[in-house]
Write a protein that holds these residues in place. Structure first.
Motif, PDB file in Angstrom:
ATOM      1  N   LEU A 157       0.949  -1.137  -0.097  1.00  0.00           N
ATOM      2  CA  LEU A 157       0.035   0.000  -0.037  1.00  0.00           C
ATOM      3  C   LEU A 157       1.000   1.217  -0.064  1.00  0.00           C
ATOM      4  O   LEU A 157       0.496   2.318  -0.768  1.00  0.00           O
ATOM      5  N   GLU A 179       0.807   4.104  -2.837  1.00  0.00           N
ATOM      6  CA  GLU A 179       0.345   5.528  -2.674  1.00  0.00           C
ATOM      7  C   GLU A 179       1.385   6.435  -2.855  1.00  0.00           C
ATOM      8  O   GLU A 179       1.658   7.452  -3.438  1.00  0.00           O
ATOM      9  N   ARG A 189     -10.343  -1.849  -1.766  1.00  0.00           N
ATOM     10  CA  ARG A 189      -9.379  -2.186  -2.576  1.00  0.00           C
ATOM     11  C   ARG A 189      -9.794  -2.315  -4.179  1.00  0.00           C
ATOM     12  O   ARG A 189      -9.101  -1.252  -4.935  1.00  0.00           O
ATOM     13  N   MET A 215      -9.943   1.525  -5.104  1.00  0.00           N
ATOM     14  CA  MET A 215      -8.493   2.085  -5.587  1.00  0.00           C
ATOM     15  C   MET A 215      -7.877   1.482  -6.884  1.00  0.00           C
ATOM     16  O   MET A 215      -7.362   2.196  -7.754  1.00  0.00           O
ATOM     17  N   TYR A 239      -8.711   4.990   0.112  1.00  0.00           N
ATOM     18  CA  TYR A 239      -7.386   4.759   0.980  1.00  0.00           C
ATOM     19  C   TYR A 239      -7.491   5.205   2.085  1.00  0.00           C
ATOM     20  O   TYR A 239      -6.843   4.081   2.926  1.00  0.00           O
ATOM     21  N   TYR A 258      -9.298   2.396   4.243  1.00  0.00           N
ATOM     22  CA  TYR A 258      -8.656   1.271   4.091  1.00  0.00           C
ATOM     23  C   TYR A 258      -7.660   0.899   5.122  1.00  0.00           C
ATOM     24  O   TYR A 258      -7.514  -0.244   5.447  1.00  0.00           O
ATOM     25  N   LEU A 314      -1.072  -2.452  -5.652  1.00  0.00           N
ATOM     26  CA  LEU A 314      -2.426  -2.573  -4.950  1.00  0.00           C
ATOM     27  C   LEU A 314      -2.966  -3.895  -5.439  1.00  0.00           C
ATOM     28  O   LEU A 314      -3.523  -4.766  -4.530  1.00  0.00           O
TER      29      LEU A 314
END
Length: 431
Positions: free
Chosen positions: A19, A23, A80, A83, A129, A132, A191
């Protein structure tokens, strides 16, 4: 429970590491775009100051239009896949700009459309996000996770903004967008490799009411809680001023100060190093003096340095831009680290998506206004005068914190009283 050593979470938690990588890559792409798109508009399309402000506004308008219902959808659905879809769409959008240029179709209208769609994808990605992370990490690990994510985001901003200027000078602003597309492809890949899945029972247990009622639930949560209300209003006022100056800083540095695109990218990247420092300092200062007091130090104490930015002229005085921007960036990121951990612990888990979207609706809702304000002020009074007006708003926003419970507290609270949470959940919809 003893605190893990700094960086321990990245070493021991595979899914958080993925993650974090995703990001970071996405922030790199978005940060490069924040410099590349105005450079394309300035150097290739010769856009006006107002058009450049409009370009920044277009990427934030979706928060006003769809931000609230997206918060409800995120609370109802697995985060998820949302994203993943958003990162794939962003990748395609960035790749479309050089493709349109090669076909002779590049225009200001096309850039505005890409910015608008890119902002729509960002609404889905950012809301999912932020909600999550609490399901991925234990509560004791969340402050470290937030610090790691904000620190890497600031480092990615440095690399993204710096590389955007270098690429613009070396290969052209338009071709640099391919790098941004590749960054979001890396986000999608990272991801996709995460093994953690939200339990089906947890998703099924999330309340599902009428869309309007659930949207109102998130807004009432902010309206009735003095802590949420304070941070939402402060963020709205602060973002109005921050984006007001950021929307015209490329024009200011290129046309008023007289710098090259490569130098502009380097200066903006240097400013972003303040964010890295802020992410590193936030937890330490908060633990030493208290999270509420640290918020005031970062968000109010450093804000006055913004007034150094309009003093920038060519030569050694460009350090005024770096110094002022560095301090503002440090304060903003450190404050965001503290606020993120506070919200994740203080908010009822089943309302976190709606809180995130409702807070973003209020705080991000002023961003397109700030971008338009910066462009309009620059057109009406000149770019330097516009920089003075917008940067003066940054320390003025701190008055909201000084007139709130934050001023009289050592630490931000870690849990809402049960009766308040229950009242918020069962309250009838407004109107």
């Amino acid at each position: 429970m003893s605190r893990p050593e700094r960086g321990g979470l990245l070493r021991r938690h595979r899914d958080f590491r993925l993650l974090w990588c995703g990001e970071t890559a996405g922030t790199f792409g978005a940060s490069a775009t924040a410099v590349a798109m105005p450079l394309i508009a300035v150097s290739t399309l010769h856009a006006s100051t107002f058009q450049i402000g409009l370009l920044t506004a277009a990427s934030w308008i979706p928060w006003l239009v769809i931000g609230l219902p997206v918060g409800v959808w995120v609370d109802r659905l697995p985060r998820r896949p949302i994203m993943l879809t958003a990162s794939a769409v962003s990748c395609a959008l960035f790749a479309s700009v050089p493709l349109a240029t090669w076909c002779g179709l590049l225009s200001t209208g096309l850039l505005l459309a890409v910015a608008l769609l890119m902002g729509t994808a960002a609404v889905f990605f950012q809301t999912a996000y932020r909600t999550y992370l609490p399901g991925l990490l234990d509560p004791d690990d969340q402050p470290e996770g937030n610090a790691a994510l904000h620190g890497s985001a600031s480092a990615a901003q440095i690399a993204g903004q710096g590389s955007a200027g270098v690429l613009a000078q070396w290969a052209g602003s338009v071709n640099g967008m391919l790098t941004n597309a590749a960054a979001f492809f890396a986000t999608f890949f990272s991801l996709h490799a995460i093994r953690h899945r939200e339990p089906a029972a947890t998703i099924a247990a999330r309340p599902r009411g009428a869309l309007g009622e659930e949207v109102g639930e998130g807004l009432r949560l902010i309206a009735r809680d003095p802590w949420f209300r304070t941070f939402a209003l402060f963020s709205a006022a602060s973002n109005l001023a921050l984006v007001g100056y950021q929307s015209i800083r490329v024009v200011f540095l290129v046309r008023t100060v007289g710098l090259t695109p490569g130098t502009v990218g380097a200066l903006i990247a240097a400013v972003s190093t303040g964010g890295v420092a802020g992410a590193l300092l936030a937890r330490r200062v908060g633990a030493r003096i208290g999270t509420a007091r640290a918020t005031l130090v970062f968000e109010v104490g450093l804000a006055g340095c913004a007034l150094l930015i309009p003093l920038t002229v060519a030569g050694p005085a460009v350090l005024l831009f770096v110094t002022g921007g560095f301090c503002v960036s440090l304060g903003v990121v450190a404050g965001n680290v503290i606020k993120a951990s506070f919200q994740q612990r203080y908010c009822p888990p089943e309302l976190l998506g709606r809180l995130t979207a409702s807070s973003a609706f209020i705080s991000y809702g002023t961003i397109p206004l700030g971008a338009l304000l910066g462009g309009a002020l620059g057109t009406a009074f000149g770019v330097r005068a516009a920089m003075w007006i917008t940067t003066a708003g940054i320390p003025l926003a701190g008055l909201i914190l000084l007139r709130s419970p934050v001023r009289w507290s050592r630490d931000l609270p870690t849990a809402r009283p049960t009766d308040e949470a229950a009242e918020t959940r069962v309250a009838p919809p407004a109107g």
